[in-house]
Write a protein that holds these residues in place. Structure first.
Motif, PDB file in Angstrom:
ATOM      1  N   GLY A   9      44.978  22.841  39.126  1.00  0.00           N
ATOM      2  CA  GLY A   9      44.042  22.897  37.945  1.00  0.00           C
ATOM      3  C   GLY A   9      42.932  22.119  38.141  1.00  0.00           C
ATOM      4  O   GLY A   9      43.205  20.881  38.404  1.00  0.00           O
ATOM      5  N   ILE A  10      41.773  22.520  38.151  1.00  0.00           N
ATOM      6  CA  ILE A  10      40.412  21.814  38.405  1.00  0.00           C
ATOM      7  C   ILE A  10      39.911  21.448  36.965  1.00  0.00           C
ATOM      8  O   ILE A  10      39.559  22.532  36.114  1.00  0.00           O
ATOM      9  CB  ILE A  10      39.372  22.794  39.321  1.00  0.00           C
ATOM     10  N   VAL A  32      44.816  27.534  43.307  1.00  0.00           N
ATOM     11  CA  VAL A  32      44.071  27.369  42.182  1.00  0.00           C
ATOM     12  C   VAL A  32      44.319  28.325  41.110  1.00  0.00           C
ATOM     13  O   VAL A  32      44.167  29.636  41.253  1.00  0.00           O
ATOM     14  CB  VAL A  32      42.661  27.046  42.469  1.00  0.00           C
ATOM     15  N   VAL A  33      44.958  27.800  39.911  1.00  0.00           N
ATOM     16  CA  VAL A  33      45.198  28.820  38.945  1.00  0.00           C
ATOM     17  C   VAL A  33      44.504  28.712  37.733  1.00  0.00           C
ATOM     18  O   VAL A  33      44.325  29.695  36.898  1.00  0.00           O
ATOM     19  CB  VAL A  33      46.909  28.779  38.586  1.00  0.00           C
ATOM     20  N   GLY A  52      42.768  35.804  39.189  1.00  0.00           N
ATOM     21  CA  GLY A  52      43.945  34.926  39.239  1.00  0.00           C
ATOM     22  C   GLY A  52      43.613  33.366  38.947  1.00  0.00           C
ATOM     23  O   GLY A  52      44.515  32.801  38.886  1.00  0.00           O
ATOM     24  N   ILE A  53      42.426  33.295  38.649  1.00  0.00           N
ATOM     25  CA  ILE A  53      41.784  31.866  38.034  1.00  0.00           C
ATOM     26  C   ILE A  53      41.583  31.903  36.608  1.00  0.00           C
ATOM     27  O   ILE A  53      40.863  32.890  36.311  1.00  0.00           O
ATOM     28  CB  ILE A  53      40.874  31.075  38.758  1.00  0.00           C
ATOM     29  N   ASP A  68      50.410  21.919  38.564  1.00  0.00           N
ATOM     30  CA  ASP A  68      51.485  20.746  39.397  1.00  0.00           C
ATOM     31  C   ASP A  68      50.381  19.767  39.402  1.00  0.00           C
ATOM     32  O   ASP A  68      50.886  18.557  39.507  1.00  0.00           O
ATOM     33  CB  ASP A  68      52.006  21.241  40.423  1.00  0.00           C
ATOM     34  N   ILE A  69      49.157  19.953  40.140  1.00  0.00           N
ATOM     35  CA  ILE A  69      48.272  18.772  40.415  1.00  0.00           C
ATOM     36  C   ILE A  69      46.960  19.137  39.566  1.00  0.00           C
ATOM     37  O   ILE A  69      46.259  20.202  39.739  1.00  0.00           O
ATOM     38  CB  ILE A  69      47.959  18.772  41.811  1.00  0.00           C
ATOM     39  N   VAL A  70      46.538  18.207  39.017  1.00  0.00           N
ATOM     40  CA  VAL A  70      45.143  18.350  38.317  1.00  0.00           C
ATOM     41  C   VAL A  70      44.150  17.585  39.293  1.00  0.00           C
ATOM     42  O   VAL A  70      44.226  16.553  39.597  1.00  0.00           O
ATOM     43  CB  VAL A  70      45.181  17.713  37.007  1.00  0.00           C
TER      44      VAL A  70
END
Length: 367
Positions: A9-10, A32-33, A52-53, A68-70
């Protein structure tokens, strides 16, 4: 998503986010979700272009089960609070450099992550490409003997010539040392190991700068940080590196990085890039000669450090662009500025091991 894919996630959808999105889409093991930004329209624009994002608020992104990861791509002043919020939500974090604007803001992040079995990663990941990694292979093989000296230089006439809103480069957390220094110091630590002491001098050529491009062209803004810094790093190995970082230089022929050993020298390409030509000159052949690629992630781009971290999460191994390395780099950079302000050497309190080399032919999914 399959079991071997890590959701990203950005937070922060400025210019650099486009580069990350492009490269992460090509990397194995990451997806990237979601994206978030204080300017909701910017996040939504990315979601609209990328099926998808989805666009979320930062708080929604931190809470999302498939993140899972920001990936923190905010401005430097926001790095620490965004990291902290993500960690408190139970997420691993990876961010753009620097880790925080200073050690006082960075240290609690690492302590919190360690206490909660979470990981912190940080750019630059350029050192994982074939450029720096080939130079490291040259050094590790002993091709230049025992390294004892190095030089590193970054110069530019100033980011206001091309950036439409350059003020943050000239505010605390900016300047040539904290802006571009992470690339150079991370490369030097990768090549020569940690730094134990520094000395430096600093200045600034102008008290004000003028924006040259964009809708605010012609506006004047104040300079709040040193814009020219030169210093010396004493590595724990005993090697000495001379550094030269400036927003005050129009042109130069200085090399980006050179490392000198008892039996030769190696020329290292721009640490702000992932590849580039590595050259060696030795006691028996003093002409610069190109070195074949000998290590690193081939074809790497921004985000390879995220993929390396995702792989490490799945395997339980250390990731290379980790928080301890980023903290040591920040410690070195802040110590340089302190040494210049105090006009005396400063001991670097932190230390770190050299991250594992990236072998030739490696993929972020397997090495």
């Amino acid at each position: 998503m399959g079991e071997q894919v890590t959701g990203i996630g950005i937070v922060g959808t400025g210019v650099i986010s486009g580069t990350y999105l492009d490269h992460l889409a090509k990397l194995p093991g990451v997806d990237v979700v979601a994206v978030a930004d204080l300017d909701v329209s910017r996040a939504q624009a990315i979601a609209d272009k990328n099926p998808g994002i989805r666009a979320l608020s930062p708080q929604e992104l931190y809470a999302a089960d498939d993140v899972d990861i920001v990936l923190n791509l905010t401005i430097p002043a926001a790095h620490a609070p965004v990291h902290q919020a993500a960690l408190e939500a139970g997420k691993h974090v990876y961010g753009e450099k620097p880790l925080a604007v200073d050690r006082a803001a960075a240290e609690p992040l690492l302590k919190y992550a360690a206490a909660n079995n979470l990981r912190v990663g940080c750019a630059p990941d350029t050192v994982l490409g074939t450029g720096t990694q080939t130079a490291r292979a040259v050094i590790d093989r002993g091709d230049i003997g025992v390294p004892h000296a190095a030089t590193a230089s970054f110069v530019t006439p100033g980011h206001e010539l091309w950036h439409p809103a350059p003020e943050f480069y000239y505010q605390p957390g900016g300047g040539p040392v904290l802006d571009m220094g992470p690339y150079y110091i991370t490369s030097l630590v990768t090549l020569l190991g940690p730094v134990r002491r520094v000395t430096a001098w600093s200045g600034r050529s102008k008290e004000e700068r003028k924006i040259h491009t964009g809708p605010r062209a012609g506006e004047i803004f104040p300079v709040q940080v040193p814009t020219h810094v030169t210093g010396v790093l004493e590595h724990e190995s005993g090697a000495l590196t001379t550094v030269f970082m400036s927003f005050d230089i129009w042109a130069t022929r200085l090399p980006r990085i050179e490392v000198h050993g008892t039996e030769g020298s190696v020329s290292v390409p721009d640490p702000n890039g992932f590849d580039g030509t590595v050259e060696i000159a030795t006691a028996t052949n003093r002409d610069w000669t190109e070195v074949p690629v000998s290590g690193g992630y081939a074809g790497a781009g921004r985000g390879v450090g995220v993929a390396d971290m995702a792989r490490a999460l799945r395997t339980g191994e250390p990731h290379r662009a980790d928080g301890a390395l980023a903290y040591h780099v920040l410690d070195v950079l802040e110590s340089l500025l302190e040494a210049a302000a105090q006009d005396q050497p400063v001991d670097v309190a932190s230390t770190v091991g050299r991250p594992a080399a990236v072998p030739l032919g490696a993929s972020p999914e397997s090495a």
